[in-house]
Design an enzyme around this catalytic site. Structure first.
Site, PDB file in Angstrom:
ATOM      1  N   SER A  49      29.386 -19.722  -6.112  1.00 55.81           N
ATOM      2  CA  SER A  49      28.693 -18.441  -6.319  1.00 55.81           C
ATOM      3  C   SER A  49      27.173 -18.517  -6.334  1.00 55.81           C
ATOM      4  CB  SER A  49      29.179 -17.804  -7.626  1.00 55.81           C
ATOM      5  OG  SER A  49      28.830 -18.598  -8.736  1.00 55.81           O
ATOM      6  N   THR A  50      26.612 -19.708  -6.493  1.00 54.13           N
ATOM      7  CA  THR A  50      25.154 -19.848  -6.509  1.00 54.13           C
ATOM      8  C   THR A  50      24.783 -21.182  -5.865  1.00 54.13           C
ATOM      9  OG1 THR A  50      25.231 -20.868  -8.706  1.00 54.13           O
ATOM     10  CG2 THR A  50      24.799 -18.512  -8.650  1.00 54.13           C
ATOM     11  N   ALA A 111      37.243 -23.743 -13.268  1.00 52.65           N
ATOM     12  CA  ALA A 111      37.742 -24.672 -12.242  1.00 52.65           C
ATOM     13  C   ALA A 111      38.270 -25.978 -12.829  1.00 52.65           C
ATOM     14  CB  ALA A 111      36.625 -24.980 -11.243  1.00 52.65           C
ATOM     15  N   LEU A 138      30.296 -27.985  -8.281  1.00 51.87           N
ATOM     16  CA  LEU A 138      30.205 -27.502  -9.658  1.00 51.87           C
ATOM     17  C   LEU A 138      28.969 -28.069 -10.350  1.00 51.87           C
ATOM     18  CD1 LEU A 138      33.758 -27.760 -11.275  1.00 51.87           C
ATOM     19  CD2 LEU A 138      32.654 -25.774 -10.240  1.00 51.87           C
ATOM     20  N   ALA A 139      28.328 -27.252 -11.147  1.00 54.97           N
ATOM     21  CA  ALA A 139      27.299 -27.732 -12.071  1.00 54.97           C
ATOM     22  C   ALA A 139      27.561 -27.020 -13.378  1.00 54.97           C
ATOM     23  CB  ALA A 139      25.906 -27.412 -11.552  1.00 54.97           C
ATOM     24  N   TYR A 224      22.254 -36.181  -6.293  1.00 54.22           N
ATOM     25  CA  TYR A 224      20.795 -36.208  -6.238  1.00 54.22           C
ATOM     26  C   TYR A 224      20.296 -37.593  -6.624  1.00 54.22           C
ATOM     27  CZ  TYR A 224      15.919 -34.981  -6.925  1.00 54.22           C
ATOM     28  OH  TYR A 224      14.553 -34.951  -6.844  1.00 54.22           O
ATOM     29  N   TYR A 234      16.570 -38.747 -14.828  1.00 53.36           N
ATOM     30  CA  TYR A 234      17.606 -38.291 -13.913  1.00 53.36           C
ATOM     31  C   TYR A 234      18.523 -39.435 -13.460  1.00 53.36           C
ATOM     32  CZ  TYR A 234      20.305 -35.368 -10.942  1.00 53.36           C
ATOM     33  OH  TYR A 234      21.384 -34.709 -10.415  1.00 53.36           O
ATOM     34  N   LYS A 243      26.516 -39.094 -11.716  1.00 52.77           N
ATOM     35  CA  LYS A 243      26.418 -39.108 -10.246  1.00 52.77           C
ATOM     36  C   LYS A 243      26.946 -40.422  -9.671  1.00 52.77           C
ATOM     37  CE  LYS A 243      24.827 -34.960  -9.571  1.00 52.77           C
ATOM     38  NZ  LYS A 243      25.818 -33.923  -9.157  1.00 52.77           N
ATOM     39  N   THR A 274      16.913 -24.497  -9.557  1.00 56.30           N
ATOM     40  CA  THR A 274      18.135 -23.827  -9.991  1.00 56.30           C
ATOM     41  C   THR A 274      18.019 -23.702 -11.503  1.00 56.30           C
ATOM     42  OG1 THR A 274      19.367 -25.885 -10.321  1.00 56.30           O
ATOM     43  CG2 THR A 274      19.558 -24.871  -8.159  1.00 56.30           C
TER      44      THR A 274
HETATM   45  P1  NAI Z   1      24.480 -23.962  -9.559  1.00 61.82           P
HETATM   46  O1  NAI Z   1      24.355 -23.866 -11.020  1.00 61.82           O
HETATM   47  O2  NAI Z   1      23.631 -23.089  -8.718  1.00 61.82           O
HETATM   48  O3  NAI Z   1      26.007 -23.716  -9.111  1.00 61.82           O
HETATM   49  C1  NAI Z   1      27.067 -24.131  -9.893  1.00 61.82           C
HETATM   50  C2  NAI Z   1      28.333 -23.412  -9.493  1.00 61.82           C
HETATM   51  O4  NAI Z   1      29.407 -23.927 -10.295  1.00 61.82           O
HETATM   52  C3  NAI Z   1      28.310 -21.907  -9.728  1.00 61.82           C
HETATM   53  O5  NAI Z   1      29.021 -21.260  -8.690  1.00 61.82           O
HETATM   54  C4  NAI Z   1      29.078 -21.744 -11.037  1.00 61.82           C
HETATM   55  O6  NAI Z   1      29.725 -20.483 -11.180  1.00 61.82           O
HETATM   56  C5  NAI Z   1      30.107 -22.838 -10.869  1.00 61.82           C
HETATM   57  N1  NAI Z   1      30.703 -23.284 -12.121  1.00 61.82           N
HETATM   58  C6  NAI Z   1      30.111 -23.842 -13.206  1.00 61.82           C
HETATM   59  N2  NAI Z   1      31.030 -24.128 -14.154  1.00 61.82           N
HETATM   60  C7  NAI Z   1      32.228 -23.747 -13.656  1.00 61.82           C
HETATM   61  C8  NAI Z   1      33.558 -23.781 -14.128  1.00 61.82           C
HETATM   62  N3  NAI Z   1      33.867 -24.297 -15.325  1.00 61.82           N
HETATM   63  N4  NAI Z   1      34.535 -23.280 -13.337  1.00 61.82           N
HETATM   64  C9  NAI Z   1      34.268 -22.753 -12.122  1.00 61.82           C
HETATM   65  N5  NAI Z   1      33.026 -22.716 -11.610  1.00 61.82           N
HETATM   66  C10 NAI Z   1      32.025 -23.205 -12.364  1.00 61.82           C
HETATM   67  O7  NAI Z   1      24.251 -25.499  -9.219  1.00 61.82           O
HETATM   68  P2  NAI Z   1      23.648 -26.235  -7.944  1.00 61.82           P
HETATM   69  O8  NAI Z   1      22.231 -26.560  -8.230  1.00 61.82           O
HETATM   70  O9  NAI Z   1      24.018 -25.576  -6.684  1.00 61.82           O
HETATM   71  O10 NAI Z   1      24.429 -27.631  -8.074  1.00 61.82           O
HETATM   72  C11 NAI Z   1      25.607 -27.901  -7.356  1.00 61.82           C
HETATM   73  C12 NAI Z   1      25.699 -29.408  -7.173  1.00 61.82           C
HETATM   74  O11 NAI Z   1      24.561 -29.853  -6.423  1.00 61.82           O
HETATM   75  C13 NAI Z   1      25.668 -30.187  -8.484  1.00 61.82           C
HETATM   76  O12 NAI Z   1      26.527 -31.289  -8.379  1.00 61.82           O
HETATM   77  C14 NAI Z   1      24.231 -30.652  -8.566  1.00 61.82           C
HETATM   78  O13 NAI Z   1      24.068 -31.810  -9.335  1.00 61.82           O
HETATM   79  C15 NAI Z   1      23.952 -30.932  -7.103  1.00 61.82           C
HETATM   80  N6  NAI Z   1      22.538 -30.998  -6.741  1.00 61.82           N
HETATM   81  C16 NAI Z   1      21.614 -30.113  -7.250  1.00 61.82           C
HETATM   82  C17 NAI Z   1      20.277 -30.242  -6.929  1.00 61.82           C
HETATM   83  C18 NAI Z   1      19.256 -29.293  -7.462  1.00 61.82           C
HETATM   84  O14 NAI Z   1      18.068 -29.580  -7.350  1.00 61.82           O
HETATM   85  N7  NAI Z   1      19.650 -28.175  -8.013  1.00 61.82           N
HETATM   86  C19 NAI Z   1      19.802 -31.335  -6.031  1.00 61.82           C
HETATM   87  C20 NAI Z   1      20.857 -32.128  -5.473  1.00 61.82           C
HETATM   88  C21 NAI Z   1      22.168 -31.977  -5.859  1.00 61.82           C
HETATM   89 NA    NA Z   2      26.701 -24.446  -6.315  1.00 61.37          NA
END
Ligand code: NAI
Ligand code: NA
Length: 395
Positions: A49-50, A111, A138-139, A224, A234, A243, A274
């Site tokens: 969703s995000t 999830a 997921l995050a 990351y 980190y 990670k 984010t």
């Molecule tokens: P985000 O917070 O934008 O998205 C997280 C998603 O997980 C959302 O859709 C949320 O609804 C869902 N979610 C969270 N808990 C949940 C649950 N219990 N059940 C179902 N859905 C759930 O996070 P983002 O930044 O897109 O991160 C996604 C992945 O990318 C993570 O593994 C993060 O570590 C990785 N990442 C993030 C970076 C950054 O700078 N933000 C850089 C590189 C990797």
């Molecule tokens: Na995401």
């Protein structure tokens, strides 16, 4: 209602449905402008969703005409109280996908639970038969373990010793020195339980047990690495331990799915604004310098540019270009020597007085508000909007 941003520290309590919808439309337009990708046709996105997960869903749907199932955990609106941004994003995504004749269904629930895995299994059986791509994005700060019912919390701490460095409050531009205490007790293990690979593998096991993965299917989770300055908090910290576990899990999944030739990969992505990254001290200062340098060099990317490139050049481009640890790297431009050298220099110089000059503080702040549908070009924020938006596939 008229919706304005209301922030408390590093979170924004409100979000704007029309701004979120415009963000989604802009991402769709970007993917369409880059042309078709011969990619997967039936895609499950967990964390859809995000951020990177939403970008993955959009790239699959509008880059490859894929049917998508999205899983996420968001708050619907109630009278006078806006939904969380992921809810509005998904409502907008489904509207656009359905208008384009694409299958799109969504599940808004935890999830990590067995129930939701079962729901998705049933949905795939009923509607798609099998999936050929599973994105795990997921995050979450917490996870209730499905077998024990125990609730684990992840923390963002260094391991072994106190970490002191510079950080910025991106609302005020104030640069200060911060010290973060090291992990204690079960902090490391708990963070690995929440953000490591166990749940990803549980998902793949649940799908494989019901023969819902197509021959040669792919699954990708996001990771990351980042620069030296953020390493103690980190990559060498509690989240880095998670990670490491996630990355090791990719090999376990590939091994387990050998019979169907399916492959699990981790893609290392670029640092982006984010909600989660705004809450990690030191990272916002790094990102504001990173954005400045990458924009000057004409190589800045957001979530959608990252994922569009991941799909078109790596996953479905014929060359995964794996690193020595078997990972896909779309953080390659962030980690370029010239980019990092400039950031190191700026890092030493950064103060409250000069950051708006030498860093992209404004870009950071704008990106933060954009996450919630604010400060989006073309949106009339004085207009009365309906906060009670529904996601079409959720009854
Ligand atoms: P985000 O917070 O934008 O998205 C997280 C998603 O997980 C959302 O859709 C949320 O609804 C869902 N979610 C969270 N808990 C949940 C649950 N219990 N059940 C179902 N859905 C759930 O996070 P983002 O930044 O897109 O991160 C996604 C992945 O990318 C993570 O593994 C993060 O570590 C990785 N990442 C993030 C970076 C950054 O700078 N933000 C850089 C590189 C990797
Ligand atoms: Na995401």
């Amino acid at each position: 209602m008229i919706i304005e941003p209301r922030t408390r520290g590093f979170i924004c309590l409100t979000s704007h449905p029309v701004g979120c919808e415009q963000n989604v439309k802009d991402q769709i337009a970007y993917v369409q402008s880059k042309g078709k990708i011969e990619g997967a046709k039936k895609v499950l996105v967990i964390g859809a969703s995000t951020g990177f997960g939403l970008a993955s869903r959009i790239t699959s749907a509008f880059g490859s005409d894929a049917a998508t199932i999205g899983v996420f955990f968001d708050k619907p609106a109630s009278e006078g109280r806006p939904a969380s941004p992921g809810f509005y994003n998904t409502a907008a995504f489904e509207k656009e996908a359905h208008a384009a004749g694409l299958y799109a269904k969504s599940i808004n629930a935890d999830a990590f639970s067995n129930d939701v895995k079962k729901q998705v299994v049933d949905l795939i059986k009923e509607d798609l038969g099998q999936v050929d791509l599973v994105i795990y994005s997921l995050a979450s700060p917490v996870r209730t373990h499905p077998e024990t019912g125990k609730r684990y919390k992840s923390v963002l701490k260094p391991i072994g010793e106190v970490f002191s460095n510079k950080t910025v409050d991106f609302h005020t531009g104030n640069v200060s020195e911060i010290s973060i205490k090291p992990a204690e007790g079960d902090d490391v293990a708990n963070t690995v339980t929440v953000m490591g690979g166990e749940d990803w593998k549980m998902w793949m096991d649940a799908l494989q047990a019901e023969n819902l993965l197509s021959e040669g299917a792919t699954t990708v989770a996001y990771s990351y690495i980042g620069p030296e300055v953020t390493k103690p908090v980190y990559r060498n910290g509690t989240i880095g331990a998670a990670k490491d576990d996630l990355e090791a899990t990719a090999f376990k999944i590939t091994e387990e799915l050998k019979s169907i030739g399916a492959k699990a990969y981790v893609s290392v992505n670029k640092a982006l604004v984010t909600q989660a990254s705004s809450a990690i001290p030191v990272i916002p200062l790094y990102i504001s310098l990173l954005f400045k340098v990458m924009k000057e060099k004409g190589i800045h990317e957001g979530c959608i540019e990252q994922i569009q490139r991941l799909y078109s050049e790596r996953l479905f481009g014929g060359d995964l270009a794996l690193d020595e640890k078997g990972r896909i790297r779309v953080d390659d431009w962030e980690m370029r020597k010239d980019v990092q050298a400039e950031i190191s220099k700026l890092w030493e110089e950064a103060t409250t007085e000069n950051l708006s000059e030498i860093g992209d503080l404004e870009g950071y702040s704008n990106e933060f508000f954009k996450l919630f549908g604010f400060k989006v070009a073309g949106v009339d924020y004085d207009a009365d909007v309906n906060e009670l938006v529904e996601i079409p596939s959720i009854q």
